[in-house]
Design an enzyme around this catalytic site. Structure first.
Site, PDB file in Angstrom:
ATOM      1  N   LYS A  11       8.052 -41.689 -10.829  1.00 20.42           N
ATOM      2  CA  LYS A  11       7.227 -41.456 -12.192  1.00 20.42           C
ATOM      3  C   LYS A  11       8.516 -40.897 -13.144  1.00 20.42           C
ATOM      4  O   LYS A  11       9.397 -40.097 -12.771  1.00 20.42           O
ATOM      5  CB  LYS A  11       6.029 -40.427 -11.885  1.00 20.42           C
ATOM      6  CG  LYS A  11       6.457 -38.855 -11.329  1.00 20.42           C
ATOM      7  CD  LYS A  11       6.625 -38.004 -12.547  1.00 20.42           C
ATOM      8  CE  LYS A  11       7.302 -36.410 -11.785  1.00 20.42           C
ATOM      9  NZ  LYS A  11       7.872 -35.733 -12.565  1.00 20.42           N
ATOM     10  N   GLY A  99      15.292 -35.309  -7.880  1.00 23.96           N
ATOM     11  CA  GLY A  99      15.749 -35.831  -9.260  1.00 23.96           C
ATOM     12  C   GLY A  99      14.796 -35.563 -10.086  1.00 23.96           C
ATOM     13  O   GLY A  99      15.153 -35.965 -11.473  1.00 23.96           O
ATOM     14  N   GLY A 100      13.651 -35.102 -10.029  1.00 22.11           N
ATOM     15  CA  GLY A 100      12.642 -34.996 -10.827  1.00 22.11           C
ATOM     16  C   GLY A 100      12.008 -36.155 -11.177  1.00 22.11           C
ATOM     17  O   GLY A 100      11.205 -36.423 -12.233  1.00 22.11           O
ATOM     18  N   ALA A 102       9.953 -37.251  -8.456  1.00 23.87           N
ATOM     19  CA  ALA A 102       8.680 -37.148  -7.746  1.00 23.87           C
ATOM     20  C   ALA A 102       8.909 -37.777  -6.484  1.00 23.87           C
ATOM     21  O   ALA A 102       8.000 -38.413  -5.734  1.00 23.87           O
ATOM     22  CB  ALA A 102       7.223 -37.352  -8.248  1.00 23.87           C
ATOM     23  N   SER A 105       7.156 -36.421  -3.290  1.00 22.06           N
ATOM     24  CA  SER A 105       5.512 -36.813  -3.628  1.00 22.06           C
ATOM     25  C   SER A 105       5.054 -38.063  -3.351  1.00 22.06           C
ATOM     26  O   SER A 105       4.177 -38.721  -2.777  1.00 22.06           O
ATOM     27  CB  SER A 105       5.171 -36.281  -4.961  1.00 22.06           C
ATOM     28  OG  SER A 105       5.603 -34.849  -5.124  1.00 22.06           O
ATOM     29  N   ALA A 106       6.017 -39.035  -3.800  1.00 26.40           N
ATOM     30  CA  ALA A 106       6.011 -40.479  -3.579  1.00 26.40           C
ATOM     31  C   ALA A 106       5.685 -40.838  -2.153  1.00 26.40           C
ATOM     32  O   ALA A 106       4.694 -41.536  -1.645  1.00 26.40           O
ATOM     33  CB  ALA A 106       6.894 -41.148  -4.316  1.00 26.40           C
ATOM     34  N   ASP A 138       2.041 -33.667  -7.823  1.00 25.94           N
ATOM     35  CA  ASP A 138       2.366 -34.929  -8.205  1.00 25.94           C
ATOM     36  C   ASP A 138       2.071 -36.028  -7.317  1.00 25.94           C
ATOM     37  O   ASP A 138       2.027 -37.259  -7.406  1.00 25.94           O
ATOM     38  CB  ASP A 138       3.837 -35.227  -8.332  1.00 25.94           C
ATOM     39  CG  ASP A 138       4.425 -34.314  -9.418  1.00 25.94           C
ATOM     40  OD1 ASP A 138       3.678 -33.926 -10.389  1.00 25.94           O
ATOM     41  OD2 ASP A 138       5.701 -34.148  -9.500  1.00 25.94           O
TER      42      ASP A 138
END
Ligand code: C5P
Length: 299
Positions: A11, A99-100, A102, A105-106, A138
């Protein structure tokens, strides 16, 4: 039991407005999540015990214990349905690590979907979403994908009205940034001066009209000053994207990946080439959005 493979997207936050810190340590957010076509794949296979393996770029930095959100997702799901968490989870990384975007979270969202199928748990979507929210702010968005407004700590989602397909270039950095550290730096820079966040009308109008130029102008991220403060080099990356003609550029989430919006696919390729040759980032990736959330691709 045949192995189950689930594909899940990264994302970028088109808007990330950070309010005051709450008593639980999280920050009240208004964010607009947008799922893009950089994917991880999580395969859940039968096994006597819960174990995890990882391949792909940055795999060496991914924890193989409970520090891995996919591992925690499998345990949480097993506890919810009252079984032992027996599975071999294999993660193929296509999303930059720390890396910011997510990525962790993925993987958690994908592990929920894959284990639910492997173990024939058949949990209703609403319960999967509750488990996802427990795992991280996230994770629920990684289940649904598309473009969505997130409130609360980011876990309360409403799909956003969005038209069209957007083309992106992502500039990847050598080293990750810690999300809690970036939030702490944001608090330090603002010295407690945070107002309650609201949805950007300019951004919503741009998304409804499917106008990439307007979207490029409306991109905003309250964590960007904090990421730039911790990693001043990112300023050069943002400047290089601007010079390459991007419609807009921002730090993605808590960084350090930078996201640049292009007019179309060919323009994205031009920006990618310019960024690569500028030498300011480790590597670049082109992607489009929105794309769907965690989906089973093989059984
Ligand atoms: O929810 P998640 O565990 O992914 O969040 C990681 C960290 O990011 C939190 O521990 C917190 O430091 C920060 N965070 C925050 N406010 C949010 C979301 C995350 O402060 N709304």
């Amino acid at each position: 039991m045949a192995p189950v493979t689930v594909r899940v997207p990264a994302k970028v936050n088109l808007q990330l407005s950070v309010g005051p810190e709450r008593p639980d340590g999280y920050h009240e957010l208004v964010t607009v999540f947008h799922a893009v076509s950089l994917f991880d794949e999580v395969t859940a296979a039968p096994s006597d015990e819960l174990r995890i393996t990882v391949e792909g770029e940055g795999a060496a930095e991914v924890p193989l214990d409970d520090g891995n959100l996919a591992m925690r997702a499998a345990r949480l799901l097993a506890a919810e349905v009252g079984i032992d968490p027996r599975a071999h989870l294999h993660i193929r990384k296509g999303i930059p690590v720390a890396g910011g975007m997510a990525g962790g979270s993925a993987d958690a969202a994908a592990a929920l979907v894959a284990c639910d199928e492997l173990w024939h748990a058949g949990l209703p979507v609403e319960r999967l979403h509750l488990l996802a929210a427990e795992l991280g702010s996230d994770v629920p968005f990684a289940l649904i994908g598309g473009t969505a407004i997130g409130t609360g700590r980011g876990e309360r989602l409403t799909p956003a009205l969005a038209r069209g397909r957007y083309h992106w270039v992502f500039a990847l950095a050598d080293k990750g940034l810690s999300t809690p550290a970036v939030y702490r730096e944001c608090d330090r820079l603002r010295a407690g001066q945070a107002s309650p966040p609201v949805v950007s009308e300019a951004l919503m109008t741009a998304l409804r009209s499917g106008d990439p130029s307007a979207l490029g102008r409306a991109l905003c991220n309250d964590l960007q000053p904090a990421a730039l403060s911790l990693r001043p080099h990112l300023r050069l990356v943002l400047e290089a994207g601007e010079e390459a003609g991007a419609l807009g550029g921002i730090v993605s989430g808590s960084g350090p990946t930078c996201a640049f919006l292009a007019r179309d696919e060919a323009h994205a390729l031009d920006i990618a080439v310019a960024l690569s040759s500028s030498g300011v980032c480790r590597t670049v990736r082109c992607a489009h959005g929105p794309v769907p959330g965690a989906r089973m691709v093989r059984r």
